[in-house]
Design an enzyme around this catalytic site. Sequence first.
Site, PDB file in Angstrom:
ATOM      1  N   ASP A  15      37.430  35.002  38.446  1.00 15.15           N
ATOM      2  CA  ASP A  15      36.162  34.950  37.701  1.00 15.15           C
ATOM      3  C   ASP A  15      36.456  35.043  36.206  1.00 15.15           C
ATOM      4  O   ASP A  15      37.603  34.939  35.782  1.00 15.15           O
ATOM      5  CB  ASP A  15      35.227  36.066  38.178  1.00 15.15           C
ATOM      6  CG  ASP A  15      35.875  37.433  38.068  1.00 15.15           C
ATOM      7  OD1 ASP A  15      36.862  37.579  37.313  1.00 15.15           O
ATOM      8  OD2 ASP A  15      35.415  38.364  38.747  1.00 15.15           O
ATOM      9  N   TYR A  52      35.535  47.289  40.087  1.00 16.91           N
ATOM     10  CA  TYR A  52      36.683  48.163  39.817  1.00 16.91           C
ATOM     11  C   TYR A  52      36.197  49.590  39.624  1.00 16.91           C
ATOM     12  O   TYR A  52      36.463  50.229  38.623  1.00 16.91           O
ATOM     13  CB  TYR A  52      37.494  47.643  38.628  1.00 16.91           C
ATOM     14  CG  TYR A  52      38.168  46.330  38.953  1.00 16.91           C
ATOM     15  CD1 TYR A  52      39.303  46.299  39.752  1.00 16.91           C
ATOM     16  CD2 TYR A  52      37.636  45.120  38.512  1.00 16.91           C
ATOM     17  CE1 TYR A  52      39.903  45.096  40.092  1.00 16.91           C
ATOM     18  CE2 TYR A  52      38.236  43.915  38.858  1.00 16.91           C
ATOM     19  CZ  TYR A  52      39.371  43.914  39.643  1.00 16.91           C
ATOM     20  OH  TYR A  52      39.971  42.726  39.987  1.00 16.91           O
ATOM     21  N   GLU A  66      42.112  34.799  46.700  1.00 16.49           N
ATOM     22  CA  GLU A  66      41.958  35.008  45.263  1.00 16.49           C
ATOM     23  C   GLU A  66      43.225  35.619  44.667  1.00 16.49           C
ATOM     24  O   GLU A  66      43.765  36.587  45.202  1.00 16.49           O
ATOM     25  CB  GLU A  66      40.760  35.939  44.987  1.00 16.49           C
ATOM     26  CG  GLU A  66      40.413  36.027  43.506  1.00 16.49           C
ATOM     27  CD  GLU A  66      39.071  36.707  43.230  1.00 16.49           C
ATOM     28  OE1 GLU A  66      38.531  37.363  44.156  1.00 16.49           O
ATOM     29  OE2 GLU A  66      38.566  36.586  42.102  1.00 16.49           O
TER      30      GLU A  66
END
Length: 514
Positions: A104, A252, A492
């Site tokens: 992203d 996170y 990813e």
Amino acid sequence: MKVGREACVASLVVSVFILLWMGMVRVEATPFRKFLPHALYGRRGPSLSHDYRDALTKSILFYEGQRSGKLPLNQRMRWRADSALSDGAAEHVDLTGGYYDAGDNVKFGFPMAFTTTMLSWSVLEFGGRMGDNLDHARAAIRWATDYLLKATAHPGVIYVQVGDPNMDHKCWERPEDMDTPRNVYKIDAEHPGSDIAAETAAALAAASMVFRATDPTYSGHLLQTAMRVFDFADKHRGAYSDSLQSEVCPFYCSYSGYNDELLWGAAWLQRASRNVSYISYIQSNGQNLGAEDNVNIFSWDEKHAGARVLLAKEVLLRNSKSLQEYRGHADNFICSLLPGTQNSQAQYTPGGLLFKMSDNNLQYVTSTTFLLFTYAKYLTVSKQVVRCGNIIATPTRIRTLAKRQVDYILGDNPLGMSYMVGYGAKFPEHVHHRGSSLPSIYQHPRIIPCNDGFQSLYSNAPNPNRLVGAVVGGPDNNDRFSDERNDYAHSEPTTYINAPLVGSLAYLAHSSYA
Ligand SMILES: *[C@@H]1O[C@H](CO)[C@@H](O)[C@H](O)[C@H]1NC(C)=O
């Protein structure tokens, strides 16, 4: 032409040899290789050796694909262009640069700092084995530290993130087209974040050693900033996800709290500064900070294992009396990973891969592998071994386990595929990464708006831009991998999967080419 009997026999013998040789090669090569018992090459090491130097070069090149800000003229990942040139404007500060964490376009400070610490540690332990790659590794670190210095330039404030992750994730856009809100998030004394502050201090301290010889002024600035930031982390205690809940969680979130980062940060500062105040800090706070906790995972969130290995170095190589207990803590961590020991807590897939979590498992593999190679190095230099009950773990035994993990990632696995983009014959082609999966701005200069990009997310076509060197989340607990772009848990890449792998590859590259 008359051919004598002897010549005939000789050419027959040669042909047989050639056929035998080809047969051997073919059995070893995929896909036949998957029928070999993995335990065989698990123990002996693969008979086809990998080009670790090539993998090392690529693992560092990957960081150029993650760059935010104004790209330099020597940018090698040519399909990327400038992006996010106004980052920080919302707060009237310059926060351009740094790295997007993964697929992203958000700049998450917490994993960026951890990535920087691990890239620096890779260079500190194995930089001498990097050859031409050392300059590129330093450049990859500096791309992060230049940003972290901006984020910590104002005492009492740390800018911890740029980009609204919830809005960013609603779009599938190239960084170059990005038009989602570039909100700036910060911590201060009233909204503390000891986790991210102490990790940032660790990153700056570790990087200060990387630049000590080549740029002493820069190095000194990094170290001074690290000391100030660590002091702030310690004095104003709290988890950054308490005040920034919806902005950093579940992305996170500081799940493990901040004690591990305080111990890890102090460990890095004592190594970088050699100021005894950090040893005293560790002695008086270590236990409260969880030095003895039985944790055997090492990640962007949980740093205890890393702190143990780092502090055990002081015992093994510098004969530290005051940190004696960390040798035992580090030994226990190593024993917990070795299959067959009585306190083994580690799970391995049938194909031999360390398995910790179903999502993004390779991050734990690369971080753990780096600790294995690093601890093996400290043991070798100090002529020590680890005793795990009746089993003696020599440095060779520890490295064999570590090398097996790297070899698995590079292709010695039941699917015969490399998990590093652009390495080997078969690798992930549908990486969950906006920039890589959309056409390059140089091929398609017109903007591709937020929603239009989703066609690329759901398409079956391979990514048009190769994010060379990116290591993805990886296979499941049965060594299966479907290479689907929408499967972010496995497809990813992230900056912190690669960072510790850089060090391990440097070790192996040197060992096989020396
Ligand atoms: C050592 O660290 C302490 C605490 O950060 C600091 O007050 C002191 O000035 C440092 N000493 C030196 C010699 O840098």
